[in-house]
Design an enzyme around this catalytic site. Structure first.
Site, PDB file in Angstrom:
ATOM      1  N   GLU A 193       0.871  -1.165   0.000  1.00 25.59           N
ATOM      2  CA  GLU A 193       0.000   0.000   0.000  1.00 25.59           C
ATOM      3  C   GLU A 193       0.908   1.214   0.000  1.00 25.59           C
ATOM      4  O   GLU A 193       1.598   1.488   0.983  1.00 25.59           O
ATOM      5  CB  GLU A 193      -0.902   0.021   1.240  1.00 25.59           C
ATOM      6  N   CYS A 234      -2.943   7.459   5.079  1.00 24.76           N
ATOM      7  CA  CYS A 234      -2.398   6.712   3.939  1.00 24.76           C
ATOM      8  C   CYS A 234      -3.498   6.013   3.169  1.00 24.76           C
ATOM      9  O   CYS A 234      -3.236   5.300   2.206  1.00 24.76           O
ATOM     10  CB  CYS A 234      -1.365   5.683   4.416  1.00 24.76           C
TER      11      CYS A 234
END
Length: 296
Positions: free
Chosen positions: A246, A280
């Site tokens: 990610e 994030c």
């Protein structure tokens, strides 16, 4: 304050370089913590490999019950975890306690249920006289690296599914915000068999790199920058490790012509700057007809 690593079920002091953990609200050191040495990284991976021989064959019920037990212990210590997260990350205690802790507990409980649903996706006769089936087996040792913005939550997101599926783990928190993950090590040591979860602390070059390049690691899971992701891919290609990355998400926004612009502005103000903008999550918020749809 718990500052030790978790290796093979034991809390041990790091044997590497000493690092300051800073309170971002004051710029002053909270505590000094020693990194894991190369020998300790090897010990962590080898203990995870050894534990996998047994843990990989546990039943879904066994794994589910331990995840539920872990969730209960975190819930009982929620205020302690939240206070420490606030201190280390500089975020408001109320947000850590009321937003993050319930989500962390729920994550472990969710995957406690998911552990019981790991069924094969197909069974049929594709060749006369033979039955074919697909089954799901654990991968083995997973190296996990978490970022600095949601330390305990990201640890939960990585640990819970890996443990639910029967894998063993060596996890490295960000060296800037390791305190709640190290505190979690105390709870993990009480609940899980030795070696199932190991925690090593330190910088990317000195700890993260030897961890993801270790021959005993079968999969790498990293949340971080694109540059870090490139290093993971390079580490994985030589031994064909599986990867889960990610990287660099920061909530892109699509605004349709018929959107309620006041709702758009309010949503952007709230979600764009929540947690000081240090999110994030690669979320795409689509505003249409005054309705907001979150796409993860």
């Amino acid at each position: 304050m718990q500052t030790k690593l978790l290796i093979n079920g034991q809390l041990v002091a790091g044997a590497g370089a000493e690092l300051d953990v800073i309170n971002p609200a004051t710029g002053m050191p909270i505590v000094k913590i020693r990194e894991a040495s190369n020998d300790q990284i090897n010990q962590a991976v080898e203990s995870a490999r050894k534990a996998f021989r047994t843990w990989g064959h546990t039943t879904p019920q066994e794994r589910s019950l331990l995840l539920l037990k872990l969730a209960d212990r975190i819930e009982q210590k929620a205020r302690e975890f939240a206070d420490l997260e606030s201190l280390n990350c500089g975020k408001p205690k109320a947000r850590a306690l009321n937003d993050e802790m319930p989500a962390i507990v729920d994550c472990f409980r969710y995957f406690a249920g998911a552990a019981r649903c790991l069924h094969g996706s197909a069974t049929d006769e594709y060749l006369a006289g033979h039955t074919s089936m697909i089954r799901r087996d654990p991968v083995g040792v997973i190296a996990q690296i978490t970022p600095w913005n949601y330390p305990l939550m990201m640890a939960a997101w990585k640990l819970a599914p890996a443990l639910a599926a029967g894998n063993t783990v060596v996890i490295k928190p960000s060296e800037m915000t390791p305190l709640t993950t190290l505190m979690l090590g105390e709870v993990l040591a009480e609940i899980y068999p030795a070696g199932v979860v190991n925690i090593v602390n330190g910088r990317g070059d000195s700890v993260g790199s030897p961890l993801i390049n270790h021959a005993g690691v079968r999969m790498i899971s990293v949340t971080g920058s694109i540059a870090t992701g490139q290093k993971v891919i390079q580490a994985a290609q030589s031994s064909v490790k599986r990867t889960h990355l990610e990287l660099g998400g920061k909530a892109p926004v699509i605004v349709f012509d018929d959107a309620d612009l006041e709702a758009v502005v309010n949503g952007l103000r709230t979600f764009g700057f929540y947690n000081a903008g240090q999110d994030c999550t690669a979320a795409c918020r689509i505003y249409a007809g005054a309705k907001i749809y979150d796409k993860l």
